[in-house]
Design an enzyme around this catalytic site. Structure first.
Site, PDB file in Angstrom:
ATOM      1  CG  ASN A  77      -1.917  -1.186   1.126  1.00 25.74           C
ATOM      2  OD1 ASN A  77      -1.962  -1.889   0.113  1.00 25.74           O
ATOM      3  ND2 ASN A  77      -2.659  -1.408   2.190  1.00 25.74           N
ATOM      4  CB  THR A  96     -16.348  37.989 -28.999  1.00 27.46           C
ATOM      5  OG1 THR A  96     -17.094  39.006 -29.662  1.00 27.46           O
ATOM      6  CG2 THR A  96     -15.130  38.606 -28.331  1.00 27.46           C
ATOM      7  CG  HIS A  97     -20.443  36.149 -29.484  1.00 26.40           C
ATOM      8  ND1 HIS A  97     -21.242  35.595 -28.514  1.00 26.40           N
ATOM      9  CD2 HIS A  97     -20.009  37.332 -28.975  1.00 26.40           C
ATOM     10  CE1 HIS A  97     -21.308  36.400 -27.468  1.00 26.40           C
ATOM     11  NE2 HIS A  97     -20.553  37.458 -27.719  1.00 26.40           N
ATOM     12  CB  SER A 132      -8.958  13.204 -49.089  1.00 28.09           C
ATOM     13  OG  SER A 132      -9.951  12.446 -49.745  1.00 28.09           O
ATOM     14  CE  LYS A 146     -10.922  18.150 -47.766  1.00 23.59           C
ATOM     15  NZ  LYS A 146     -11.815  17.083 -47.281  1.00 23.59           N
ATOM     16  CG  ASN A 188      -8.209  16.459 -45.044  1.00 19.93           C
ATOM     17  OD1 ASN A 188      -8.776  17.435 -45.545  1.00 19.93           O
ATOM     18  ND2 ASN A 188      -8.438  15.219 -45.425  1.00 19.93           N
ATOM     19  CD  GLU A 215      -9.591  17.219 -38.968  1.00 20.18           C
ATOM     20  OE1 GLU A 215     -10.770  16.917 -39.189  1.00 20.18           O
ATOM     21  OE2 GLU A 215      -8.666  16.981 -39.765  1.00 20.18           O
ATOM     22  CE1 TYR A 275      -4.290  -0.145  -3.015  1.00 24.68           C
ATOM     23  CE2 TYR A 275      -5.223  -2.210  -2.234  1.00 24.68           C
ATOM     24  CZ  TYR A 275      -4.699  -1.443  -3.252  1.00 24.68           C
ATOM     25  OH  TYR A 275      -4.579  -1.960  -4.512  1.00 24.68           O
ATOM     26  CD  GLN A 329      -4.593  -4.206  -9.406  1.00 24.13           C
ATOM     27  OE1 GLN A 329      -3.962  -4.627  -8.452  1.00 24.13           O
ATOM     28  NE2 GLN A 329      -5.236  -5.021 -10.225  1.00 24.13           N
TER      29      GLN A 329
HETATM   30  N1  ARG Z   1      -1.474  -3.837  -7.460  1.00 23.44           N
HETATM   31  C1  ARG Z   1      -1.919  -3.110  -6.343  1.00 23.44           C
HETATM   32  C2  ARG Z   1      -2.366  -1.690  -6.779  1.00 23.44           C
HETATM   33  O1  ARG Z   1      -1.950  -1.271  -7.804  1.00 23.44           O
HETATM   34  C3  ARG Z   1      -0.840  -2.954  -5.331  1.00 23.44           C
HETATM   35  C4  ARG Z   1      -1.324  -2.774  -3.948  1.00 23.44           C
HETATM   36  C5  ARG Z   1      -1.941  -4.029  -3.474  1.00 23.44           C
HETATM   37  N2  ARG Z   1      -2.260  -3.960  -2.083  1.00 23.44           N
HETATM   38  C6  ARG Z   1      -3.040  -4.869  -1.504  1.00 23.44           C
HETATM   39  N3  ARG Z   1      -3.255  -4.684  -0.258  1.00 23.44           N
HETATM   40  N4  ARG Z   1      -3.560  -5.852  -2.175  1.00 23.44           N
HETATM   41  O2  ARG Z   1      -3.126  -1.033  -6.105  1.00 23.44           O
END
Ligand code: ARG
Length: 473
Positions: free
Chosen positions: A111, A156-157, A285, A291, A293, A298, A325, A330
């Site tokens: 974490n 403007t506009h 094109s 053309k 482009n 874009e 966490y 993830q």
């Molecule tokens: N792959 C996890 C992520 O990106 C890493 C952290 C995982 N922690 C856990 N307590 N399972 O968040």
């Protein structure tokens, strides 16, 4: 790789479908260098406080460096059973150095590890985008001297409004991108704080030195040189504000690019004919041979949608998550990587496109007196001579009507025409009529008057010189 780092409490193996569903290594492998840098700093810190011997630390550092090289050279075996980049690196470490490798995860959780990796990655990404913004500003400022005498209608506009110097346009974009740089710098301050040592969510009972690890990873407050660590382990574990902020900053950059792209798409049409885009940045094109482009512009405009999408994905992702966490987090990586890649690629093309385009001076000049761009300056002339603004507005409105009826410019009206509408008119009005004079009449700070723009160009040249030296921090 068959035994999971967390397998102790489990009786059986993980379902293959679960492994495939939960893996993140397919996208977080991108963090390998940051993960390894974080692990090396962590190991060094563990050695400093005596949780590893210097010999063990050295062994870990060597093995991690080898693993990094293997990944760089595409020789590293990634697999979905390995789950994520953190597990892959650790498993490879243990494979190489056995029990010493099993000590690296001391006083650490994935974490705080993943949060640290992300902070290291975002910090680098900010610096990269910042450099690209400076490049783009340099391209705009680089045009200013050569384009100084070109007067363009401003809208403007999307209706002709008042005339401005071309460099006034170029510097308008510089200002927008400067605010973007400011947002990145501000975000960087909050990114540049070390999460390591928060562990899973509660910190650790082991005698770690968080400041030591932070210092090693450059999580340092520039003015004081003090290492920066997060202050609450519970908050640290789930804090992704810095990703939201970074992606928001990218979103605004994309918005600015889309405005510019839209404007230049219009300007390079036959109808406007203000600008010739560099041919190498256009495509043709398959069916209409004539053309040319503006596909790059874009796509820059179109890719803005992806960046805004990434921001909204992240905002929805963190909404209502319980504190600390959760695995949902993830999912933070794909959108932030995509937003970064997209903006990075757009900026990489924007700078050469800006530098390579050419103003169609003759066509611009030929059409410049259309649209009565000098009407506001004429009104201000009357105000200066004592006419109340609302009255002056009415007078000029009637004069424009007259000019429209005769199919002429305001400057083509005779003194008699003018006096028929407003008897106090005299020859002096002709000193402010015409786009050239309307520009010359501007004097307020930040206006398009020549002296003002000249000063701003100078200010920008100096600013960009300074930007070369320092980053956004
Ligand atoms: N792959 C996890 C992520 O990106 C890493 C952290 C995982 N922690 C856990 N307590 N399972 O968040």
């Amino acid at each position: 790789m068959s035994e999971k780092a967390w397998s102790g409490v489990f009786d059986g193996a993980t379902d293959r479908r679960v492994e495939e569903f939960t893996e993140s290594v397919s996208f977080d492998r991108r963090l390998y260098a940051h993960d390894i840098a974080g692990s090396i700093a962590h190991a060094q810190m563990l050695a400093t406080v005596g949780l590893l011997t210097p010999g063990e630390c050295h062994q870990i550092e060597q093995a991690l460096a080898d693993i990094r090289l293997e990944i760089e050279q595409d020789r590293f075996p990634f697999s979905c059973e390995g789950e994520d980049i953190h597990m892959h690196v650790e498993a490879a470490l243990i494979e190489r150095i056995g029990d010493t490798g099993r000590k690296l995860h001391t006083a650490r959780s994935r974490n705080d590890q993943v949060a640290t990796d992300l902070r290291l990655w975002v910090r680098e990404a900010i610096d990269r985008i910042d450099a690209r913004l400076v490049e783009l500003q340099r391209a705009f400022v680089g045009r200013c001297d050569a384009d100084f005498d070109v007067i363009l209608p401003a809208y403007t506009h999307l209706r002709r409004a008042q005339p401005v110097l071309a460099p006034h346009y170029w510097l308008a974009y510089c200002e927008k991108f400067e605010r973007d740089r400011g947002r990145l710098a501000d975000c960087r301050r909050r990114v540049n704080v070390c999460s390591l040592g928060a562990a899973a969510l509660a910190g650790t009972s082991l005698p770690i030195d968080r400041a030591d690890a932070a210092r090693r990873l450059g999580f340092i407050h520039p003015p004081t040189g003090e290492p920066q660590v997060t202050a609450n382990s519970l908050d640290t574990s789930s804090d992704r504000d810095f990703l939201l902020e970074f992606t928001f900053a990218l979103g605004v950059i994309a918005e600015h690019l889309s405005t510019w792209a839209e404007e230049w798409i219009l300007w390079s049409t036959v109808e406007f004919d203000f600008l010739a885009l560099p041919e190498a940045f256009c495509t043709g094109s398959s069916i209409m041979p004539q053309k040319v482009n503006p596909d790059v512009l874009e796509l820059i405009r179109g890719k803005t949608g992806r960046v805004i999408g990434a921001l909204s994905t992240l905002l929805v992702l963190v909404k209502g998550l319980p504190p600390a966490y959760n695995r949902d987090l993830q999912e933070d990586k794909p959108p932030v990587f995509d937003a970064f890649d997209t903006v990075d690629a757009c900026l990489a093309l924007a700078a050469p496109l800006v530098a390579g385009a050419e103003l169609r001076r003759e066509a611009i000049a030929a059409g410049l007196e259309r649209g009565h761009l000098d009407a506001t300056t004429l009104m201000e002339h009357l105000i200066r001579r004592g006419t109340p603004q609302r009255t002056a507005h009415g007078i000029v409105g009637r004069l424009v009507r007259k000019a429209l009826d005769h199919g002429v410019r305001l400057a083509d009206l005779t003194l008699d025409d003018l006096r028929a509408v407003h008897p106090e008119m005299d020859e002096s009005v002709y000193t402010v009529l015409g786009a050239e004079r309307a520009v010359a009449a501007m004097t307020s700070y930040g206006s398009t008057g020549r002296e003002q723009v000249r000063r701003q160009v100078q200010r920008w040249k100096e600013r960009l010189k300074a930007a070369l030296k320092g980053g956004p921090s």
